[in-house]
Scaffold this motif. Structure first.
Motif, PDB file in Angstrom:
ATOM      1  N   THR A   1       3.101  16.107 -29.488  1.00 52.62           N
ATOM      2  CA  THR A   1       2.967  17.568 -29.381  1.00 52.62           C
ATOM      3  C   THR A   1       3.639  18.137 -28.141  1.00 52.62           C
ATOM      4  OG1 THR A   1       0.743  17.096 -30.144  1.00 52.62           O
ATOM      5  CG2 THR A   1       1.319  19.419 -29.794  1.00 52.62           C
TER       6      THR A   1
ATOM      7  N   LEU B   1      11.067   7.185 -28.061  1.00 51.42           N
ATOM      8  CA  LEU B   1      10.475   8.166 -28.977  1.00 51.42           C
ATOM      9  C   LEU B   1      11.297   8.162 -30.271  1.00 51.42           C
ATOM     10  CD1 LEU B   1       8.186  10.246 -28.226  1.00 51.42           C
ATOM     11  CD2 LEU B   1       9.995  11.946 -28.035  1.00 51.42           C
TER      12      LEU B   1
ATOM     13  N   ASP C   1       2.873  27.590 -29.911  1.00 51.03           N
ATOM     14  CA  ASP C   1       3.448  28.362 -31.017  1.00 51.03           C
ATOM     15  C   ASP C   1       2.710  28.130 -32.329  1.00 51.03           C
ATOM     16  OD1 ASP C   1       4.289  25.800 -31.563  1.00 51.03           O
ATOM     17  OD2 ASP C   1       6.384  26.335 -31.950  1.00 51.03           O
TER      18      ASP C   1
ATOM     19  N   CYS D   1      11.690   9.889 -34.398  1.00 47.97           N
ATOM     20  CA  CYS D   1      11.286  10.876 -35.394  1.00 47.97           C
ATOM     21  C   CYS D   1      11.177  10.203 -36.748  1.00 47.97           C
ATOM     22  CB  CYS D   1      12.293  12.015 -35.468  1.00 47.97           C
ATOM     23  SG  CYS D   1      11.802  13.307 -36.628  1.00 47.97           S
TER      24      CYS D   1
ATOM     25  N   TYR E   1       5.881  13.323 -35.082  1.00 52.72           N
ATOM     26  CA  TYR E   1       5.123  14.331 -35.847  1.00 52.72           C
ATOM     27  C   TYR E   1       3.635  14.021 -35.919  1.00 52.72           C
ATOM     28  CZ  TYR E   1       4.318  11.546 -40.109  1.00 52.72           C
ATOM     29  OH  TYR E   1       3.876  10.610 -41.007  1.00 52.72           O
TER      30      TYR E   1
ATOM     31  N   ARG F   1       3.617  18.001 -22.668  1.00 55.13           N
ATOM     32  CA  ARG F   1       3.713  17.456 -24.008  1.00 55.13           C
ATOM     33  C   ARG F   1       3.013  16.103 -24.050  1.00 55.13           C
ATOM     34  NH1 ARG F   1       9.342  15.490 -25.853  1.00 55.13           N
ATOM     35  NH2 ARG F   1       8.080  15.142 -27.704  1.00 55.13           N
TER      36      ARG F   1
ATOM     37  N   ARG G   1      16.347  16.532 -30.455  1.00 50.33           N
ATOM     38  CA  ARG G   1      15.286  17.534 -30.435  1.00 50.33           C
ATOM     39  C   ARG G   1      14.891  17.842 -31.870  1.00 50.33           C
ATOM     40  NH1 ARG G   1      15.840  23.984 -29.531  1.00 50.33           N
ATOM     41  NH2 ARG G   1      13.809  24.394 -30.452  1.00 50.33           N
ATOM     42  N   VAL G   2      13.615  17.712 -32.157  1.00 51.57           N
ATOM     43  CA  VAL G   2      13.103  18.059 -33.476  1.00 51.57           C
ATOM     44  C   VAL G   2      11.833  18.873 -33.299  1.00 51.57           C
ATOM     45  CG1 VAL G   2      12.073  17.215 -35.610  1.00 51.57           C
ATOM     46  CG2 VAL G   2      14.033  16.044 -34.663  1.00 51.57           C
ATOM     47  N   ASP G   3      11.831  20.081 -33.824  1.00 52.70           N
ATOM     48  CA  ASP G   3      10.592  20.861 -33.842  1.00 52.70           C
ATOM     49  C   ASP G   3      10.746  22.018 -34.805  1.00 52.70           C
ATOM     50  OD1 ASP G   3      11.804  23.085 -32.306  1.00 52.70           O
ATOM     51  OD2 ASP G   3      11.799  21.628 -30.689  1.00 52.70           O
ATOM     52  N   THR G   4       9.636  22.662 -35.073  1.00 53.42           N
ATOM     53  CA  THR G   4       9.623  23.783 -36.014  1.00 53.42           C
ATOM     54  C   THR G   4       9.849  25.096 -35.288  1.00 53.42           C
ATOM     55  OG1 THR G   4       7.259  24.042 -35.720  1.00 53.42           O
ATOM     56  CG2 THR G   4       7.972  22.593 -37.493  1.00 53.42           C
TER      57      THR G   4
ATOM     58  N   TRP H   1       4.642  21.591 -25.839  1.00 52.31           N
ATOM     59  CA  TRP H   1       3.985  22.874 -25.482  1.00 52.31           C
ATOM     60  C   TRP H   1       2.501  22.820 -25.860  1.00 52.31           C
ATOM     61  CZ3 TRP H   1       8.067  23.110 -29.331  1.00 52.31           C
ATOM     62  CH2 TRP H   1       9.328  23.145 -28.756  1.00 52.31           C
TER      63      TRP H   1
ATOM     64  N   ALA I   1      12.901  22.685 -23.943  1.00 53.29           N
ATOM     65  CA  ALA I   1      13.114  22.224 -25.324  1.00 53.29           C
ATOM     66  C   ALA I   1      12.271  20.992 -25.646  1.00 53.29           C
ATOM     67  CB  ALA I   1      14.588  21.915 -25.549  1.00 53.29           C
TER      68      ALA I   1
HETATM   69  N1  MTE Z   1       5.058  21.905 -30.756  1.00 53.38           N
HETATM   70  C1  MTE Z   1       5.736  21.000 -31.452  1.00 53.38           C
HETATM   71  N2  MTE Z   1       5.725  19.727 -31.047  1.00 53.38           N
HETATM   72  C2  MTE Z   1       6.407  18.796 -31.725  1.00 53.38           C
HETATM   73  C3  MTE Z   1       7.117  19.126 -32.893  1.00 53.38           C
HETATM   74  C4  MTE Z   1       7.101  20.474 -33.308  1.00 53.38           C
HETATM   75  O1  MTE Z   1       7.699  20.848 -34.318  1.00 53.38           O
HETATM   76  N3  MTE Z   1       6.411  21.387 -32.559  1.00 53.38           N
HETATM   77  N4  MTE Z   1       7.821  18.162 -33.563  1.00 53.38           N
HETATM   78  C5  MTE Z   1       7.433  16.793 -33.370  1.00 53.38           C
HETATM   79  C6  MTE Z   1       8.428  15.861 -33.870  1.00 53.38           C
HETATM   80  S1  MTE Z   1       8.584  15.754 -35.565  1.00 53.38           S
HETATM   81  C7  MTE Z   1       9.126  15.036 -33.046  1.00 53.38           C
HETATM   82  S2  MTE Z   1      10.071  13.797 -33.693  1.00 53.38           S
HETATM   83  C8  MTE Z   1       9.071  15.184 -31.590  1.00 53.38           C
HETATM   84  C9  MTE Z   1      10.445  15.333 -31.010  1.00 53.38           C
HETATM   85  O2  MTE Z   1      10.403  15.499 -29.628  1.00 53.38           O
HETATM   86  P1  MTE Z   1      11.721  15.922 -28.866  1.00 53.38           P
HETATM   87  O3  MTE Z   1      12.214  17.189 -29.506  1.00 53.38           O
HETATM   88  O4  MTE Z   1      11.365  16.077 -27.439  1.00 53.38           O
HETATM   89  O5  MTE Z   1      12.727  14.807 -29.068  1.00 53.38           O
HETATM   90  O6  MTE Z   1       8.317  16.305 -31.202  1.00 53.38           O
HETATM   91  C10 MTE Z   1       7.124  16.465 -31.916  1.00 53.38           C
HETATM   92  N5  MTE Z   1       6.382  17.508 -31.286  1.00 53.38           N
END
Ligand code: MTE
Ligand code: MO
Length: 559
Positions: A419, A325, A369, A327, A415, A406, A279-282, A421, A400
């Motif tokens: 996207t 997928l 967000d 990152c 990234y 998405r 899982r990677v997100d801000t 949410w 998550a």
């Molecule tokens: N809303 C949102 N979507 C996002 C991100 C985020 O930070 N916010 N990060 C992106 C990044 S950098 C990656 S690698 C993927 C990761 O998806 P996952 O967390 O389902 O593995 O979501 C992407 N979508």
């Protein structure tokens, strides 16, 4: 609590003769309920607001945290008893028990405050500490700020306690003992105002009229605040929303051949399960958006603006695809890569409905967000399986991973495509947009680097001489596919590894390589060649700004 030298101004008369009033038993008990009720209402309201704007988690709600802790701490025998006795209503029984406990504690706070407001404040503080303990020991997601609502609520409770039980100065008589102990008052509840009071001796006492006014106002405000808190959307709503949905049945299903898995012991499975998916997100905390509230706007350089809700999306044809997928932040050998089976609607079909105009070359995607990314329009319309995904590995999309909707776009790093949410898609031009990561210097356009990884052995490994060893791993080059993987021992010749059956060019392939261990310290490396014939880049580069390159390696010792 705090004494003040300023005589109250809302009562007329000579301060020396000001009557002293002290709340009786029932008034104090009621005040305790008002104090604890106000604390909880404020805390719940702050927690609900925090959840709503996305800076707090569900655990921030003191009632939810307490409830969960209550369940967790209830001994098994009592739980079994509750289930046996109350059946389906065991949770209601638990809630009732918790409510009763809170009421009793509140009454205790009120009664203590009647005699010793300071001690009552200490009791309240201890209760706040217990709530904080419950909040921060939740096994669910907890953020550092999740205790803030309880602290604010607790402070509000202490403030109300002060308002109700503060000893106001009623005399300026020189004989007054300084900040003396509270005056012990006999109970005279049933009598009239006058009889309920005695001439002020010395010291401090609450004011009757103010006491009931404050208690009444606070009680009304607490009820109102609590009601507002209940109406704000919360993670609980998201959980309920998810629980009420099923993954749609796709009509266009990708066939999965046998042999996609090599089944080497300790090798990560071909499909990454949802719990194990990176899982990677801000998002400091998970955005809470229900399927019912979800709406996607597609606008910008389009001939036909689209606004669709969840049902509208499900009305589109649903496809099922297994896609890997990745990152951009994944280091060589890293685990920010995973493969899942996604169900959703084709983005190309929906963009066709939107009638994209000449000159557009990207989409600016925004999540609920506020996170933004730009994705190349080509990748969304060139026929690859770019999708608005609603399900992951047969499950409704986990929160998550972007619930309710998405994006998943084969061949692009997360990234610049994935996207979570998602709520807004603006068709635009790269020249006109900056997004969250590109603003921070990451490449605006980056296709996934052809990569391979060693999974077995995981770290340094020890073998005995002559042992039959199997090295194994994965290789990915979404949109180009994997043609071969080679393994090199100690800088020798590159040798072909065995590959799993390909599923598609958008999924990784597993590889394995058998080796008969020879004495000494050895270095194993792997590299892959993608479907275009390009060999993986050997130069070591870090993830910034467009994805890491280099070969993964392992050291093994054999003795
Ligand atoms: N809303 C949102 N979507 C996002 C991100 C985020 O930070 N916010 N990060 C992106 C990044 S950098 C990656 S690698 C993927 C990761 O998806 P996952 O967390 O389902 O593995 O979501 C992407 N979508
Ligand atoms: Mo990422």
């Amino acid at each position: 609590m705090t004494a003040t030298d300023t005589p109250p101004t809302d009562t007329a008369g000579d301060p020396d003769r000001r009557p002293v009033w002290a709340p009786g038993f029932w008034a104090s008990a009621g005040a305790g309920l008002v104090i604890v009720g106000a604390a909880l209402a404020v805390a719940e309201l702050v927690a609900a607001l925090g959840l709503w704007i996305g800076i707090l988690n569900q655990a921030a709600s003191p009632l939810q945290a307490l409830g969960a802790a209550f369940i967790q701490l209830t001994p098994e025998w009592l739980k079994e008893f509750a289930i046996r006795t109350f059946g389906q209503h065991d949770k209601d029984a638990l809630r009732g028990g918790m409510a009763l406990t809170l009421v009793l504690l509140a009454v205790v706070v009120g009664l203590v405050a009647r005699k010793a407001p300071r001690v009552a404040a200490i009791v309240l503080t201890v209760l706040i500490a217990v709530v904080l303990l419950a909040v921060y020991t939740r096994p669910s997601t907890v953020g550092p700020l999740d205790g803030v609502p309880s602290i604010i609520g607790g402070a509000a409770g202490v403030a109300v306690l002060g308002l109700l039980f503060r000893r106001t100065s009623v005399t300026t008589a020189p004989a007054a003992p300084p900040l003396a102990a509270p005056v012990e008052m006999p109970e005279r509840r049933s009598k009239a105002d006058d009889a309920d009071t005695v001439p002020a001796p010395t010291g401090f006492a609450p004011d009757r009229r103010r006491f009931f006014k404050v208690a009444g106002l606070v009680a009304v405000a607490a009820v109102a605040g609590g009601a507002i808190a209940r109406f704000l959307p919360s993670a609980a709503d998201v959980a309920a929303s998810r629980a009420g949905l099923k993954a749609p049945v796709p009509t266009d299903v990708q066939q999965i051949p046998s042999g996609i898995s090599l089944d080497v012991p300790d090798q990560p499975s071909f499909i990454t399960d949802n719990a194990g998916f990176y899982r990677v997100d801000t998002a400091f905390v998970l955005p809470s958006l229900t399927a019912q509230d979800w709406n996607l706007k597609i606008h910008g350089l389009v001939g036909n603006e689209i606004s669709m809700n969840y049902d509208d999306l499900l009305d589109r044809e649903q496809i099922e695809r297994t896609i890997t997928l990745t990152c951009v932040s994944n280091e060589v050998g890293g685990d920010l890569v995973g493969t899942a089976t996604w169900i959703g609607a084709r983005i190309d079909q929906i963009l066709a409905e939107a009638k994209v105009q000449e000159g557009a070359d990207c989409v600016l995607c925004t999540s609920v967000d506020g996170f933004t990314l730009t994705a190349p329009l080509d990748a969304l319309t060139d026929g690859r399986d770019a999708m608005f995904a609603v399900a992951m590995n047969g499950e409704v999309l986990p929160q998550a991973h972007g619930f309710p909707v998405r994006m998943v776009v084969p061949g692009l790093y997360g990234y610049v495509s994935a996207t979570k949410w998602l709520v807004d898609m603006k068709v635009s031009k790269f020249a006109d947009e900056v997004a969250y990561w590109t603003e921070r210097g990451w490449d605006a356009q980056a296709e996934i680097k052809t990569s391979s990884r060693i999974d077995v052995p995981k770290g340094f490994a020890q073998y005995s001489v002559g042992q039959e060893v199997t090295f194994a791993g994965v290789a990915w080059a979404q949109q180009r596919g994997i043609a071969s993987v080679e393994v090199q021992i100690d800088g020798g010749d590159w040798q072909q590894a065995e590959l799993s059956e390909p599923l598609s060019k958008d999924t990784w392939r597993q590889w394995k390589f058998g080796w008969k261990a020879t004495d000494g310290l050895h270095t194993v490396r792997c590299r892959t060649t993608d479907g275009t014939g390009a060999v993986q880049i050997e130069d070591q580069t870090p993830p910034f700004p467009g994805g890491s390159t280099g070969y993964d390696s392992r050291s093994v010792t054999v003795s």
